[in-house]
Design a protein around this motif. Structure first.
Motif, PDB file in Angstrom:
ATOM      1  N   LEU A 324      49.847  40.989  42.519  1.00 27.74           N
ATOM      2  CA  LEU A 324      48.642  41.816  42.518  1.00 27.74           C
ATOM      3  C   LEU A 324      48.875  43.021  43.416  1.00 27.74           C
ATOM      4  CD1 LEU A 324      45.802  39.128  42.888  1.00 27.74           C
ATOM      5  CD2 LEU A 324      47.003  39.880  40.818  1.00 27.74           C
ATOM      6  N   SER A 325      48.644  44.206  42.893  1.00 22.44           N
ATOM      7  CA  SER A 325      48.851  45.437  43.651  1.00 22.44           C
ATOM      8  C   SER A 325      47.605  45.788  44.458  1.00 22.44           C
ATOM      9  CB  SER A 325      49.181  46.581  42.689  1.00 22.44           C
ATOM     10  OG  SER A 325      50.338  46.298  41.937  1.00 22.44           O
ATOM     11  N   PRO A 326      47.733  46.722  45.410  1.00 26.40           N
ATOM     12  CA  PRO A 326      46.562  47.168  46.172  1.00 26.40           C
ATOM     13  C   PRO A 326      45.447  47.662  45.253  1.00 26.40           C
ATOM     14  CG  PRO A 326      48.559  47.956  47.217  1.00 26.40           C
ATOM     15  CD  PRO A 326      48.983  47.334  45.919  1.00 26.40           C
ATOM     16  N   GLY A 327      44.227  47.374  45.647  1.00 25.77           N
ATOM     17  CA  GLY A 327      43.062  47.815  44.894  1.00 25.77           C
ATOM     18  C   GLY A 327      42.660  46.888  43.772  1.00 25.77           C
ATOM     19  N   CYS A 328      43.460  45.844  43.481  1.00 27.65           N
ATOM     20  CA  CYS A 328      43.131  44.923  42.403  1.00 27.65           C
ATOM     21  C   CYS A 328      42.008  43.974  42.813  1.00 27.65           C
ATOM     22  CB  CYS A 328      44.350  44.091  42.004  1.00 27.65           C
ATOM     23  SG  CYS A 328      45.588  45.004  41.080  1.00 27.65           S
ATOM     24  N   ILE A 329      41.173  43.614  41.852  1.00 28.31           N
ATOM     25  CA  ILE A 329      40.115  42.633  42.077  1.00 28.31           C
ATOM     26  C   ILE A 329      40.135  41.632  40.930  1.00 28.31           C
ATOM     27  CG2 ILE A 329      37.645  42.233  42.361  1.00 28.31           C
ATOM     28  CD1 ILE A 329      37.364  45.092  43.345  1.00 28.31           C
ATOM     29  N   VAL A 330      40.279  40.375  41.285  1.00 28.52           N
ATOM     30  CA  VAL A 330      40.142  39.297  40.307  1.00 28.52           C
ATOM     31  C   VAL A 330      38.790  38.657  40.608  1.00 28.52           C
ATOM     32  CG1 VAL A 330      41.122  37.177  39.358  1.00 28.52           C
ATOM     33  CG2 VAL A 330      42.630  38.980  40.227  1.00 28.52           C
ATOM     34  N   SER A 331      37.800  39.045  39.824  1.00 26.14           N
ATOM     35  CA  SER A 331      36.405  38.721  40.111  1.00 26.14           C
ATOM     36  C   SER A 331      35.929  37.584  39.226  1.00 26.14           C
ATOM     37  CB  SER A 331      35.523  39.960  39.894  1.00 26.14           C
ATOM     38  OG  SER A 331      34.165  39.658  40.122  1.00 26.14           O
ATOM     39  N   GLY A 332      36.247  36.363  39.640  1.00 26.21           N
ATOM     40  CA  GLY A 332      35.807  35.203  38.879  1.00 26.21           C
ATOM     41  C   GLY A 332      36.622  34.948  37.630  1.00 26.21           C
ATOM     42  N   GLY A 333      37.743  35.646  37.461  1.00 30.67           N
ATOM     43  CA  GLY A 333      38.639  35.425  36.333  1.00 30.67           C
ATOM     44  C   GLY A 333      39.901  34.712  36.773  1.00 30.67           C
ATOM     45  N   THR A 334      40.805  34.501  35.828  1.00 31.98           N
ATOM     46  CA  THR A 334      42.042  33.790  36.112  1.00 31.98           C
ATOM     47  C   THR A 334      43.230  34.640  35.675  1.00 31.98           C
ATOM     48  OG1 THR A 334      40.952  31.662  35.739  1.00 31.98           O
ATOM     49  CG2 THR A 334      43.355  31.682  35.687  1.00 31.98           C
ATOM     50  N   VAL A 335      44.230  34.754  36.540  1.00 32.61           N
ATOM     51  CA  VAL A 335      45.457  35.499  36.251  1.00 32.61           C
ATOM     52  C   VAL A 335      46.627  34.537  36.428  1.00 32.61           C
ATOM     53  CG1 VAL A 335      46.939  37.413  36.942  1.00 32.61           C
ATOM     54  CG2 VAL A 335      44.448  37.673  37.029  1.00 32.61           C
ATOM     55  N   VAL A 336      47.454  34.410  35.412  1.00 32.19           N
ATOM     56  CA  VAL A 336      48.583  33.479  35.433  1.00 32.19           C
ATOM     57  C   VAL A 336      49.852  34.218  35.022  1.00 32.19           C
ATOM     58  CG1 VAL A 336      49.532  31.341  34.494  1.00 32.19           C
ATOM     59  CG2 VAL A 336      47.067  31.552  34.838  1.00 32.19           C
ATOM     60  N   HIS A 337      50.872  34.137  35.861  1.00 33.55           N
ATOM     61  CA  HIS A 337      52.203  34.672  35.546  1.00 33.55           C
ATOM     62  C   HIS A 337      52.102  36.100  34.993  1.00 33.55           C
ATOM     63  CE1 HIS A 337      56.320  34.727  33.666  1.00 33.55           C
ATOM     64  NE2 HIS A 337      56.577  34.136  34.828  1.00 33.55           N
ATOM     65  N   SER A 338      51.477  36.976  35.764  1.00 35.61           N
ATOM     66  CA  SER A 338      51.238  38.347  35.320  1.00 35.61           C
ATOM     67  C   SER A 338      51.419  39.328  36.462  1.00 35.61           C
ATOM     68  CB  SER A 338      49.821  38.477  34.741  1.00 35.61           C
ATOM     69  OG  SER A 338      49.671  37.683  33.580  1.00 35.61           O
ATOM     70  N   ILE A 339      51.505  40.604  36.103  1.00 36.71           N
ATOM     71  CA  ILE A 339      51.630  41.680  37.084  1.00 36.71           C
ATOM     72  C   ILE A 339      50.452  42.628  36.892  1.00 36.71           C
ATOM     73  CG2 ILE A 339      53.014  43.633  37.857  1.00 36.71           C
ATOM     74  CD1 ILE A 339      55.495  42.130  36.946  1.00 36.71           C
ATOM     75  N   LEU A 340      49.701  42.851  37.967  1.00 40.04           N
ATOM     76  CA  LEU A 340      48.564  43.757  37.931  1.00 40.04           C
ATOM     77  C   LEU A 340      48.883  44.986  38.767  1.00 40.04           C
ATOM     78  CD1 LEU A 340      47.291  41.168  36.806  1.00 40.04           C
ATOM     79  CD2 LEU A 340      45.220  41.710  38.119  1.00 40.04           C
ATOM     80  N   SER A 341      48.833  46.156  38.166  1.00 42.96           N
ATOM     81  CA  SER A 341      49.075  47.416  38.861  1.00 42.96           C
ATOM     82  C   SER A 341      47.831  47.824  39.651  1.00 42.96           C
ATOM     83  CB  SER A 341      49.454  48.497  37.842  1.00 42.96           C
ATOM     84  OG  SER A 341      50.612  48.115  37.120  1.00 42.96           O
ATOM     85  N   PRO A 342      47.921  48.866  40.492  1.00 44.32           N
ATOM     86  CA  PRO A 342      46.806  49.225  41.375  1.00 44.32           C
ATOM     87  C   PRO A 342      45.481  49.417  40.632  1.00 44.32           C
ATOM     88  CG  PRO A 342      48.764  50.396  42.036  1.00 44.32           C
ATOM     89  CD  PRO A 342      49.106  49.692  40.766  1.00 44.32           C
ATOM     90  N   HIS A 343      44.439  48.885  41.271  1.00 42.17           N
ATOM     91  CA  HIS A 343      43.050  49.054  40.829  1.00 42.17           C
ATOM     92  C   HIS A 343      42.740  48.368  39.499  1.00 42.17           C
ATOM     93  CE1 HIS A 343      42.430  51.876  44.112  1.00 42.17           C
ATOM     94  NE2 HIS A 343      43.503  52.553  43.706  1.00 42.17           N
ATOM     95  N   ALA A 344      43.590  47.453  39.058  1.00 38.94           N
ATOM     96  CA  ALA A 344      43.244  46.662  37.877  1.00 38.94           C
ATOM     97  C   ALA A 344      42.154  45.669  38.258  1.00 38.94           C
ATOM     98  CB  ALA A 344      44.467  45.932  37.339  1.00 38.94           C
ATOM     99  N   CYS A 345      41.316  45.339  37.294  1.00 42.55           N
ATOM    100  CA  CYS A 345      40.188  44.443  37.566  1.00 42.55           C
ATOM    101  C   CYS A 345      40.054  43.421  36.442  1.00 42.55           C
ATOM    102  CB  CYS A 345      38.892  45.244  37.714  1.00 42.55           C
ATOM    103  SG  CYS A 345      37.478  44.245  38.226  1.00 42.55           S
TER     104      CYS A 345
END
Length: 413
Positions: A324-345
């Motif tokens: 998870l990059s800076p600015g990312c928010i996982v808001s009650g969801g689920t992330v598995v084996h993934s890459i999130l770039s900045p500010h992804a939600c």
């Protein structure tokens, strides 16, 4: 041999040219609005960051980046993300150079032409050695070791090489050399690559990394420019010509990644790009970004730390085996084996798996995304499903040979 016009008072050094103008057609639609070297990689990086980090780690602080195709995004990245690493007081620089538009009023005709159009920079600097680097490969390498090999052989040209499976050899320039490393032949993307003696399953591929004697480089480029039949490419034209007339050696890649297998990737296709990103995830990642002894630098991000929120039953923000990059928010969801770039939600009850989300991607509530690359700024609406129905996905998105779904900026979701 001195190059005419050189400034005698400039201290001699290694001068690097980074070829960063590639269009990257095989990476479309990721390269629709940006060149291949500027494509996001590993969340916070751009592909060119690996070459530039290798330069700094190798004490090379005099660099010209040659840009061309839709270069605004790349220029901004180099200006805002890299200038602070160079001290003008010490004579260091990373300069961005667009095409110089020669007499034919065209852009760079090939890799050799890109350097030829900028020979005046070489003449001004008068370095001891010239290093020419591709700006679109992912690897860790100490160029000082290659320069030392070049100097020890008193070579006109030294070509970096890496072993690749013979079945992949048609994608690369293939080198034949003797036991001392002298290059005996060069094949540009041959249908039947020549295997390594004693190792018939592999061949030596050019890494697109060259060390030249400055005078030799100037002479061969002028000859190439005068050849109307040439495509003005290092692999197709210059190297093959030099093998028969100059002192050309190869340098076998020494990997600073410090893993059992050497790591060098040309992420030139969508499947190769996806695979290289997935190499970053895991307890013992194939490509180690956490080695403080060989740091890979990125642009500074002015963003808050990533966070996961909500821990209600059935609505828990969580990320597993992911970056998870800076600015990312996982808001009650689920992330598995993934890459999130900045500010992804990722919003509540959403599920993202085996995917790469570019900057500012927004995944709506209850949406499901699997095995996908999602381009910058895409908003996936609530309840959307991507990666679970192949026929439906093919009607809306590009799907690679490896089954990776690519959601472009203009996709109909």
């Amino acid at each position: 041999m001195e190059i005419k016009g050189a400034r005698p008072d400039r201290r001699k050094r290694v001068l690097a040219f980074v070829l960063a103008g590639g269009k990257g057609q095989r990476l479309e639609p990721l390269t629709t609005y940006t060149p291949k070297p500027a494509v996001t990689f590993g969340g916070i990086y751009r592909i060119i960051d690996f070459t530039l980090s290798n330069c700094l780690n190798s004490d090379i602080y005099h660099i010209y980046a040659l840009v061309q195709y839709k270069s605004a995004d790349l220029i901004r990245h180099l200006r805002d993300g890299w200038q602070n690493y160079f001290s003008t007081a010490r004579g260091e620089y990373l300069e961005v150079i667009p095409p110089q538009y020669a007499a034919n009023d065209q852009s760079y005709a090939g890799t050799a032409d890109a350097i030829y159009q900028n020979l005046y920079l070489l003449e001004q600097e008068n370095p001891d050695h010239v290093v020419i680097l591709a700006g679109d490969h992912i690897y860790k390498m100490d160029y000082r070791k290659m320069i030392a090999c070049h100097r020890d052989h008193d070579a006109d040209l030294t070509v970096g090489s890496v072993e690749v499976p013979l079945k992949e050899g048609s994608e690369f320039g293939i080198i034949q050399s003797d036991a001392a490393g002298r290059v005996l032949g060069f094949q540009e993307k041959p249908k039947e690559p020549t295997p390594i003696p004693g190792n018939p399953s592999c061949c030596y591929a050019s890494m697109g990394i060259y060390v030249f004697k400055p005078a030799a480089l100037a002479e061969v480029l002028r000859a190439d420019a005068a050849d109307a039949s040439s495509s003005h490419d290092f692999g197709k034209d210059v190297i093959a010509r030099m093998v028969s007339s100059r002192s050309v050696f190869t340098y076998s890649f020494v990997d600073e990644n410090r893993k059992t297998a050497k790591y060098w990737r040309d992420a030139g296709t969508l499947d190769a790009y996806y695979s290289a990103n997935m190499d970053l995830i895991g307890v013992d990642p194939v490509l180690n970004l956490y080695d403080e002894g060989w740091p890979i630098r990125a642009a500074a991000l002015h963003a808050p730390p990533p966070k996961t929120v909500f821990r209600d039953e059935g609505r828990t923000g969580s990320a597993v085996d992911s970056m998870l990059s800076p600015g990312c928010i996982v808001s009650g969801g689920t992330v598995v084996h993934s890459i999130l770039s900045p500010h992804a939600c990722v919003h509540s009850w959403a599920h993202v798996e085996d995917s790469i989300l570019f900057e500012r991607v927004d995944v709506g509530r209850r949406a499901r995304v699997r095995r996908a690359i999602v381009a910058e700024g895409v908003k996936i609406p609530p309840d959307a499903v991507i990666g679970y129905d192949e026929a439906r996905d093919r009607a809306r998105f590009l799907i690679t040979d490896g089954g990776v779904i690519v959601v472009s900026k203009d996709a109909r979701i």
